[in-house]
Design a protein around this motif. Structure first.
Motif, mmCIF file in Angstrom:
data_model
loop_
_atom_site.group_PDB
_atom_site.id
_atom_site.type_symbol
_atom_site.label_atom_id
_atom_site.label_comp_id
_atom_site.label_asym_id
_atom_site.label_seq_id
_atom_site.Cartn_x
_atom_site.Cartn_y
_atom_site.Cartn_z
ATOM 1 N N PRO A 16 0.771 -1.242 0.000
ATOM 2 C CA PRO A 16 0.000 0.000 0.000
ATOM 3 C C PRO A 16 0.802 1.291 0.000
ATOM 4 C CG PRO A 16 0.077 -0.888 2.204
ATOM 5 C CD PRO A 16 0.795 -1.875 1.333
ATOM 6 N N GLU A 17 2.135 1.218 -0.131
ATOM 7 C CA GLU A 17 2.870 2.459 -0.351
ATOM 8 C C GLU A 17 2.523 3.000 -1.736
ATOM 9 O OE1 GLU A 17 6.880 2.982 1.261
ATOM 10 O OE2 GLU A 17 6.903 0.806 1.610
ATOM 11 N N ARG A 18 2.838 4.267 -1.958
ATOM 12 C CA ARG A 18 2.375 4.928 -3.162
ATOM 13 C C ARG A 18 3.453 4.934 -4.243
ATOM 14 N NH1 ARG A 18 -2.523 6.869 -1.762
ATOM 15 N NH2 ARG A 18 -2.755 8.436 -3.388
ATOM 16 N N THR A 19 3.112 5.526 -5.373
ATOM 17 C CA THR A 19 3.959 5.441 -6.560
ATOM 18 C C THR A 19 5.380 5.932 -6.303
ATOM 19 O OG1 THR A 19 1.984 5.765 -7.929
ATOM 20 C CG2 THR A 19 4.124 6.123 -8.987
ATOM 21 N N ALA A 20 5.528 7.020 -5.582
ATOM 22 C CA ALA A 20 6.863 7.577 -5.334
ATOM 23 C C ALA A 20 7.778 6.560 -4.656
ATOM 24 C CB ALA A 20 6.757 8.843 -4.487
ATOM 25 N N ALA A 21 7.206 5.715 -3.800
ATOM 26 C CA ALA A 21 8.017 4.717 -3.094
ATOM 27 C C ALA A 21 8.622 3.712 -4.068
ATOM 28 C CB ALA A 21 7.182 3.999 -2.042
ATOM 29 N N ALA A 22 7.950 3.463 -5.184
ATOM 30 C CA ALA A 22 8.495 2.510 -6.165
ATOM 31 C C ALA A 22 9.794 3.040 -6.755
ATOM 32 C CB ALA A 22 7.474 2.248 -7.261
ATOM 33 N N PHE A 23 9.846 4.326 -7.050
ATOM 34 C CA PHE A 23 11.077 4.910 -7.583
ATOM 35 C C PHE A 23 12.194 4.864 -6.539
ATOM 36 C CE2 PHE A 23 7.899 6.560 -10.430
ATOM 37 C CZ PHE A 23 8.542 6.662 -11.652
ATOM 38 N N GLN A 24 11.845 5.190 -5.299
ATOM 39 C CA GLN A 24 12.839 5.174 -4.226
ATOM 40 C C GLN A 24 13.416 3.781 -4.050
ATOM 41 O OE1 GLN A 24 11.192 5.812 -0.355
ATOM 42 N NE2 GLN A 24 13.167 6.238 0.608
ATOM 43 N N LEU A 25 12.553 2.779 -3.985
ATOM 44 C CA LEU A 25 13.011 1.411 -3.772
ATOM 45 C C LEU A 25 13.743 0.866 -4.997
ATOM 46 C CD1 LEU A 25 9.971 0.021 -1.791
ATOM 47 C CD2 LEU A 25 12.337 0.074 -0.993
ATOM 48 N N ALA A 26 13.270 1.205 -6.186
ATOM 49 C CA ALA A 26 13.951 0.745 -7.401
ATOM 50 C C ALA A 26 15.388 1.250 -7.437
ATOM 51 C CB ALA A 26 13.188 1.195 -8.640
ATOM 52 N N ALA A 27 15.566 2.517 -7.076
ATOM 53 C CA ALA A 27 16.913 3.089 -7.056
ATOM 54 C C ALA A 27 17.773 2.450 -5.972
ATOM 55 C CB ALA A 27 16.833 4.598 -6.847
ATOM 56 N N ALA A 28 17.198 2.268 -4.791
ATOM 57 C CA ALA A 28 17.968 1.733 -3.664
ATOM 58 C C ALA A 28 18.393 0.291 -3.908
ATOM 59 C CB ALA A 28 17.136 1.833 -2.384
ATOM 60 N N LEU A 29 17.537 -0.487 -4.574
ATOM 61 C CA LEU A 29 17.810 -1.914 -4.758
ATOM 62 C C LEU A 29 18.539 -2.218 -6.062
ATOM 63 C CD1 LEU A 29 14.376 -3.300 -3.482
ATOM 64 C CD2 LEU A 29 16.562 -3.247 -2.242
ATOM 65 N N GLY A 30 18.595 -1.258 -6.985
ATOM 66 C CA GLY A 30 19.340 -1.466 -8.220
ATOM 67 C C GLY A 30 18.526 -1.982 -9.393
ATOM 68 N N TYR A 31 17.213 -1.764 -9.378
ATOM 69 C CA TYR A 31 16.394 -2.122 -10.542
ATOM 70 C C TYR A 31 16.774 -1.241 -11.735
ATOM 71 C CZ TYR A 31 13.111 -5.222 -8.083
ATOM 72 O OH TYR A 31 12.536 -6.263 -7.401
ATOM 73 N N ASP A 32 16.501 -1.743 -12.935
ATOM 74 C CA ASP A 32 16.819 -0.995 -14.149
ATOM 75 C C ASP A 32 15.784 0.063 -14.490
ATOM 76 O OD1 ASP A 32 19.198 -2.525 -14.878
ATOM 77 O OD2 ASP A 32 17.796 -4.181 -15.243
ATOM 78 N N GLY A 33 14.600 -0.041 -13.929
ATOM 79 C CA GLY A 33 13.545 0.910 -14.238
ATOM 80 C C GLY A 33 12.304 0.602 -13.441
ATOM 81 N N VAL A 34 11.234 1.333 -13.766
ATOM 82 C CA VAL A 34 9.951 1.200 -13.080
ATOM 83 C C VAL A 34 8.862 0.958 -14.105
ATOM 84 C CG1 VAL A 34 8.175 2.531 -11.820
ATOM 85 C CG2 VAL A 34 10.558 2.581 -11.052
ATOM 86 N N GLU A 35 7.904 0.100 -13.745
ATOM 87 C CA GLU A 35 6.634 0.029 -14.457
ATOM 88 C C GLU A 35 5.613 0.769 -13.622
ATOM 89 O OE1 GLU A 35 5.150 -3.518 -16.431
ATOM 90 O OE2 GLU A 35 3.291 -3.351 -15.276
ATOM 91 N N ARG A 240 5.258 -6.946 7.012
ATOM 92 C CA ARG A 240 5.075 -6.348 8.349
ATOM 93 C C ARG A 240 5.826 -5.037 8.510
ATOM 94 N NH1 ARG A 240 6.358 -11.536 9.052
ATOM 95 N NH2 ARG A 240 8.428 -11.027 9.885
ATOM 96 N N SER A 241 6.776 -4.763 7.603
ATOM 97 C CA SER A 241 7.573 -3.553 7.721
ATOM 98 C C SER A 241 8.172 -3.226 6.365
ATOM 99 C CB SER A 241 8.691 -3.746 8.745
ATOM 100 O OG SER A 241 9.626 -4.720 8.275
ATOM 101 N N ARG A 242 8.716 -2.015 6.244
ATOM 102 C CA ARG A 242 9.425 -1.635 5.027
ATOM 103 C C ARG A 242 10.612 -2.558 4.798
ATOM 104 N NH1 ARG A 242 11.507 2.488 1.429
ATOM 105 N NH2 ARG A 242 9.428 3.365 1.204
ATOM 106 N N ALA A 243 11.297 -2.964 5.866
ATOM 107 C CA ALA A 243 12.461 -3.840 5.719
ATOM 108 C C ALA A 243 12.072 -5.181 5.108
ATOM 109 C CB ALA A 243 13.136 -4.048 7.078
ATOM 110 N N VAL A 244 10.922 -5.718 5.507
ATOM 111 C CA VAL A 244 10.450 -6.987 4.943
ATOM 112 C C VAL A 244 10.097 -6.797 3.471
ATOM 113 C CG1 VAL A 244 8.648 -8.748 5.067
ATOM 114 C CG2 VAL A 244 9.659 -7.855 7.171
ATOM 115 N N ARG A 245 9.443 -5.677 3.153
ATOM 116 C CA ARG A 245 9.111 -5.384 1.748
ATOM 117 C C ARG A 245 10.391 -5.283 0.918
ATOM 118 N NH1 ARG A 245 5.526 -1.609 2.430
ATOM 119 N NH2 ARG A 245 3.873 -3.129 2.023
ATOM 120 N N GLU A 246 11.360 -4.563 1.411
ATOM 121 C CA GLU A 246 12.636 -4.440 0.698
ATOM 122 C C GLU A 246 13.288 -5.800 0.479
ATOM 123 O OE1 GLU A 246 15.667 -1.646 1.618
ATOM 124 O OE2 GLU A 246 14.259 -0.164 2.385
#
Length: 268
Positions: A16-35, A240-246
């Motif tokens: 349930p986090e919002r769209t902006a969180a996808a960009f933040q997590l994609a960058a932090a984890l090393g994804y090539d992009g976002v859908e 249960r937490s952002r850490a688990v999601r990450e």
């Protein structure tokens, strides 16, 4: 840009986090992009806001998922054609090469009647885009099964110029994703990477935690001449937490990269 298949983070994977969180997590984890899943979050509908997030985090938008879900039937417009046209315009503005679209619902009679031709018209107006129709699944409730899509849940029965292969949907429809990829053939343009147990519902598990041949499918893409992208589309709403999601999103990325880097031949 490297020649490897880009691995994207679907913004639906952070709900349930919002769209902006996808960009933040994609960058932090090393994804090539976002859908970007276009939904009720205003940011997901706004090209300027999405461009700003992309620049801020250094992560491109490489696919746009049109608002086709039950909960997004009023996003932008109640008219499904208007929603699809605006999705194509958004993708073109963001230089994303792929738009993901679902088959019409059974009650969308006018839309369904001209769906294939209408897709072609939009593609003609946006020649740099691939409008990739996604495989869905029958719905099972109270021991009964029905198909809420016209003419069905399997788009290969109709035939389209481009497809999105969703592995979780394969599990829900009791279909082997390798067989579905074979039916899609050279029109396979995009992959939604998730997993499922085949219990008849759409689970979107982290790949490797269900029964779909996720690893085999990823390893087969090079031999299929695949030139699209793979979007991680998993459910983390129960985290249960952002850490688990990450941790789940990191595991999915590692799985994708590992198996995309070890191609296997495909029998023609």
């Amino acid at each position: 840009m490297t020649s490897r298949v880009p691995v994207l983070l679907s913004s639906s994977s952070v709900f349930p986090e919002r769209t902006a969180a996808a960009f933040q997590l994609a960058a932090a984890l090393g994804y090539d992009g976002v859908e970007v899943m276009v939904w009720t979050d205003a940011v997901s509908q706004d090209a300027g806001a999405l461009r700003g997030l992309s620049r801020h985090y250094g992560v491109p938008v490489l696919s746009v998922h049109a608002p086709c879900l039950l909960v997004t039937q009023r996003v932008w417009s109640p008219d499904p054609w208007e929603r699809l046209r605006r999705s194509a315009e958004l993708a073109e503005t963001l230089e994303a090469p792929t738009v993901v679209v679902h088959p019409p619902f059974t009650w969308q009679r006018d839309y369904a009647r001209t769906f294939r031709e209408g897709l072609g018209d939009i593609a003609d107006r946006h020649p740099g885009l691939r409008l990739a129709v996604e495989n869905m699944y029958p719905v099972r409730m109270a021991g009964r099964q029905f198909v809420p899509y016209v003419p069905g849940w399997d788009p290969t029965d109709t035939g389209y110029p481009a497809y999105t292969l969703d592995l979780s949907h394969c599990a829900a429809s009791h279909t082997d994703s390798l067989e579905m990829a074979d039916r899609m053939g050279a029109a396979l343009a995009h992959v939604h990477l998730g997993d499922g147990t085949g219990e008849g519902r759409d689970e979107h598990l982290v790949p490797g935690r269900g029964t779909q041949p996720c690893a085999e499918l990823l390893r087969s893409l090079a031999g299929r001449g695949f030139t699209g992208s793979v979007a991680v589309e998993v459910s983390t709403r129960g985290a249960r937490s952002r850490a688990v999601r990450e941790a789940d999103l990191r595991a999915a990325l590692d799985f994708a990269r590992q198996h995309l880097s070890t191609p296997s031949p495909v029998d023609a």
